[in-house]
Design a protein around this motif. Structure first.
Motif, PDB file in Angstrom:
ATOM      1  N   ILE A  45       0.835  -1.202   0.000  1.00 52.79           N
ATOM      2  CA  ILE A  45       0.000   0.000   0.000  1.00 52.79           C
ATOM      3  C   ILE A  45       0.872   1.254   0.000  1.00 52.79           C
ATOM      4  CG2 ILE A  45      -1.667   1.325   1.360  1.00 52.79           C
ATOM      5  CD1 ILE A  45      -3.014  -1.086   0.412  1.00 52.79           C
ATOM      6  N   LEU A  46       1.930   1.192   0.805  1.00 55.95           N
ATOM      7  CA  LEU A  46       2.799   2.366   0.936  1.00 55.95           C
ATOM      8  C   LEU A  46       3.658   2.575  -0.313  1.00 55.95           C
ATOM      9  CD1 LEU A  46       3.879   1.921   4.667  1.00 55.95           C
ATOM     10  CD2 LEU A  46       2.355   3.686   3.746  1.00 55.95           C
ATOM     11  N   TRP A  47       4.004   1.491  -0.993  1.00 57.14           N
ATOM     12  CA  TRP A  47       4.765   1.644  -2.242  1.00 57.14           C
ATOM     13  C   TRP A  47       3.916   2.356  -3.287  1.00 57.14           C
ATOM     14  CZ3 TRP A  47       6.231  -4.179  -1.716  1.00 57.14           C
ATOM     15  CH2 TRP A  47       7.289  -4.293  -0.814  1.00 57.14           C
ATOM     16  N   GLU A  48       2.609   2.162  -3.205  1.00 58.79           N
ATOM     17  CA  GLU A  48       1.686   2.850  -4.118  1.00 58.79           C
ATOM     18  C   GLU A  48       1.561   4.315  -3.731  1.00 58.79           C
ATOM     19  OE1 GLU A  48      -1.280   1.892  -6.254  1.00 58.79           O
ATOM     20  OE2 GLU A  48      -0.239   0.076  -6.907  1.00 58.79           O
ATOM     21  N   GLU A  49       1.454   4.547  -2.404  1.00 62.24           N
ATOM     22  CA  GLU A  49       1.272   5.914  -1.912  1.00 62.24           C
ATOM     23  C   GLU A  49       1.860   6.033  -0.514  1.00 62.24           C
ATOM     24  OE1 GLU A  49      -2.779   7.169  -1.919  1.00 62.24           O
ATOM     25  OE2 GLU A  49      -2.341   9.173  -1.126  1.00 62.24           O
ATOM     26  N   ASP A  50       2.950   6.734  -0.431  1.00 57.15           N
ATOM     27  CA  ASP A  50       3.683   6.868   0.823  1.00 57.15           C
ATOM     28  C   ASP A  50       3.035   7.923   1.722  1.00 57.15           C
ATOM     29  OD1 ASP A  50       5.593   6.478   2.711  1.00 57.15           O
ATOM     30  OD2 ASP A  50       7.282   7.253   1.544  1.00 57.15           O
ATOM     31  N   GLY A  51       3.276   7.813   3.025  1.00 56.31           N
ATOM     32  CA  GLY A  51       2.839   8.852   3.955  1.00 56.31           C
ATOM     33  C   GLY A  51       1.386   8.780   4.365  1.00 56.31           C
ATOM     34  N   LEU A  52       0.749   7.634   4.184  1.00 55.92           N
ATOM     35  CA  LEU A  52      -0.667   7.488   4.527  1.00 55.92           C
ATOM     36  C   LEU A  52      -0.882   7.464   6.036  1.00 55.92           C
ATOM     37  CD1 LEU A  52      -1.789   4.760   1.955  1.00 55.92           C
ATOM     38  CD2 LEU A  52      -2.463   7.172   1.959  1.00 55.92           C
ATOM     39  N   LEU A  53      -2.064   7.906   6.450  1.00 60.25           N
ATOM     40  CA  LEU A  53      -2.459   7.771   7.840  1.00 60.25           C
ATOM     41  C   LEU A  53      -2.759   6.308   8.144  1.00 60.25           C
ATOM     42  CD1 LEU A  53      -4.962  10.754   8.292  1.00 60.25           C
ATOM     43  CD2 LEU A  53      -2.488  10.720   8.667  1.00 60.25           C
ATOM     44  N   ASN A  55      -5.211   5.191   9.684  1.00 60.96           N
ATOM     45  CA  ASN A  55      -6.612   5.111   9.323  1.00 60.96           C
ATOM     46  C   ASN A  55      -6.832   4.714   7.863  1.00 60.96           C
ATOM     47  OD1 ASN A  55      -9.185   5.305  10.008  1.00 60.96           O
ATOM     48  ND2 ASN A  55      -9.366   7.535   9.772  1.00 60.96           N
ATOM     49  N   LYS A  56      -6.091   5.386   6.989  1.00 62.60           N
ATOM     50  CA  LYS A  56      -6.240   5.199   5.537  1.00 62.60           C
ATOM     51  C   LYS A  56      -5.766   3.807   5.128  1.00 62.60           C
ATOM     52  CE  LYS A  56      -7.629   7.381   1.843  1.00 62.60           C
ATOM     53  NZ  LYS A  56      -8.951   8.036   1.766  1.00 62.60           N
ATOM     54  N   ILE A  57      -4.671   3.378   5.722  1.00 59.20           N
ATOM     55  CA  ILE A  57      -4.172   2.029   5.462  1.00 59.20           C
ATOM     56  C   ILE A  57      -5.219   1.022   5.902  1.00 59.20           C
ATOM     57  CG2 ILE A  57      -2.395   0.335   6.069  1.00 59.20           C
ATOM     58  CD1 ILE A  57      -0.461   2.703   6.482  1.00 59.20           C
ATOM     59  N   GLY A  58      -5.809   1.301   7.058  1.00 57.64           N
ATOM     60  CA  GLY A  58      -6.850   0.424   7.585  1.00 57.64           C
ATOM     61  C   GLY A  58      -8.040   0.307   6.650  1.00 57.64           C
ATOM     62  N   GLN A  59      -8.427   1.420   6.053  1.00 54.34           N
ATOM     63  CA  GLN A  59      -9.553   1.379   5.112  1.00 54.34           C
ATOM     64  C   GLN A  59      -9.231   0.519   3.904  1.00 54.34           C
ATOM     65  OE1 GLN A  59     -10.910   5.340   4.020  1.00 54.34           O
ATOM     66  NE2 GLN A  59     -11.047   5.934   6.175  1.00 54.34           N
ATOM     67  N   LYS A  60      -8.020   0.640   3.424  1.00 58.83           N
ATOM     68  CA  LYS A  60      -7.644  -0.110   2.220  1.00 58.83           C
ATOM     69  C   LYS A  60      -7.567  -1.612   2.484  1.00 58.83           C
ATOM     70  CE  LYS A  60      -5.076   3.694   0.021  1.00 58.83           C
ATOM     71  NZ  LYS A  60      -5.612   3.747  -1.347  1.00 58.83           N
ATOM     72  N   LEU A  61      -7.195  -1.977   3.708  1.00 53.32           N
ATOM     73  CA  LEU A  61      -7.022  -3.399   4.041  1.00 53.32           C
ATOM     74  C   LEU A  61      -8.148  -3.939   4.918  1.00 53.32           C
ATOM     75  CD1 LEU A  61      -3.188  -3.427   4.802  1.00 53.32           C
ATOM     76  CD2 LEU A  61      -4.356  -3.916   2.646  1.00 53.32           C
ATOM     77  N   HIS A  62      -9.094  -3.076   5.275  1.00 56.29           N
ATOM     78  CA  HIS A  62     -10.181  -3.482   6.171  1.00 56.29           C
ATOM     79  C   HIS A  62      -9.623  -3.982   7.505  1.00 56.29           C
ATOM     80  CE1 HIS A  62     -12.951  -3.193   2.755  1.00 56.29           C
ATOM     81  NE2 HIS A  62     -12.029  -3.785   2.059  1.00 56.29           N
ATOM     82  N   LEU A  63      -8.637  -3.268   8.006  1.00 52.59           N
ATOM     83  CA  LEU A  63      -8.041  -3.614   9.303  1.00 52.59           C
ATOM     84  C   LEU A  63      -8.103  -2.387  10.209  1.00 52.59           C
ATOM     85  CD1 LEU A  63      -4.820  -5.512   8.106  1.00 52.59           C
ATOM     86  CD2 LEU A  63      -6.833  -6.516   9.205  1.00 52.59           C
ATOM     87  N   ASP A  64      -8.208  -2.604  11.518  1.00 59.13           N
ATOM     88  CA  ASP A  64      -8.244  -1.463  12.433  1.00 59.13           C
ATOM     89  C   ASP A  64      -6.949  -1.336  13.219  1.00 59.13           C
ATOM     90  OD1 ASP A  64      -8.294  -3.316  14.412  1.00 59.13           O
ATOM     91  OD2 ASP A  64     -10.354  -2.959  15.042  1.00 59.13           O
TER      92      ASP A  64
END
Lengths: 148, 148
Positions: A45-53, A55-64
């Motif tokens: 996810i970070l290789w696609e877009e670095d510096g994510l919150l 929260n945002k990573i969680g949304q993309k992976l459905h993880l909290d």
DNA sequence: TCAATTTAAATTGTATCAAATCTAATATTC
DNA sequence: GAATATTAGATTTGATACAATTTAAATTGA
């Protein structure tokens, strides 16, 4: 061809089994870099877009945060990411890749080549259909989740 | 329609997400009976065929004794199954449903009705296609696993 | 036959998951 | 603008997953 007499249970078992078996195949290869599959997902996810919150990573992976916080701390411990609490909103933490973290991308790509080859669209055209149906199911499930 | 430019990673993420979201929907409803989804899976297998070896349950669910032994001990603790070491082959343990364990079948069926309805073939004809592709992928993966 | 191998479960250790709770920070509302 | 509500992460807890090892039992093969 298709099974016209099946239940949600059967579908869930198919998903559960297929998911774990495929992840195992990733895991076997990722072991060489001492990476787990969820850690690799976060890095992807970070290789696609670095510096994510977080929260945002969680949304993309459905993880909290219950899953992500310890995972991200491990990635930080391995010096693959930095966790920075943001000044603008002190509640949020954004995740930056380090140089070693960025370098992992090509290493994992090399490592996972056999898997990508075996599950390529060229080898298995039906997989793109499967992926399409899965994404559609995901969409349905998110709206179902919010209604029930 | 379908995505003709996708990777094994994308497929694995779709599977991983869809799997967990669907299982969550089961879990929410199973909480009422203090059952976890894997425990419910094991019981479902036994409702189909009682008295199976741990080994056999593992084959059906792609789980090994490391996961099943503690899970089965919990089910035994709740008095839903009995674990019996076999006389003919002392290495094996077969799992028998108790009367309360058998009674759970109708209770879970009632509990999960909304889920079965929402994911019925009638509501979503494409789900039977999805399930078909998933089983095909499962087959491919098992043979791939043995070759690599 | 009996030593070596294989097999079935159990055990151990590490890493998720996810619900529930907690804390601190920000937003909202009267 | 102070009380209330909401939000983002962190923490805690219980239950998997799964690889690796162990143990006991069964099987095999020279």
């Amino acid at each position: 061809m298709a099974d016209y007499n099946f239940s949600a249970l059967q579908l869930s078992l198919s998903l559960y089994s297929a998911s774990r078996l495929l992840i195992q195949q990733f895991q076997i290869r990722l072991n060489e870099l001492h990476l787990t599959y969820p850690q690799y997902l976060v890095l992807s996810i970070l290789w696609e877009e670095d510096g994510l919150l977080v929260n945002k990573i969680g949304q993309k992976l459905h993880l909290d945060s219950g899953t992500l916080t310890p995972l991200l701390k491990k990635l930080e411990g391995m010096n693959y990411v930095k966790r920075n609490r943001n000044e603008a909103d002190e509640r949020t933490v954004s995740i930056q890749l380090t140089y070693p973290g960025k370098s992992l991308q090509s290493k994992t790509a090399e490592l996972l080549k056999p898997l990508e080859a075996a599950f390529s669209v060229i080898e298995n055209p039906e997989l793109s259909t499967l992926n399409h149906y899965l994404k559609s199911l995901l969409g349905n499930m998110e709206s179902f989740k919010n209604k029930n």
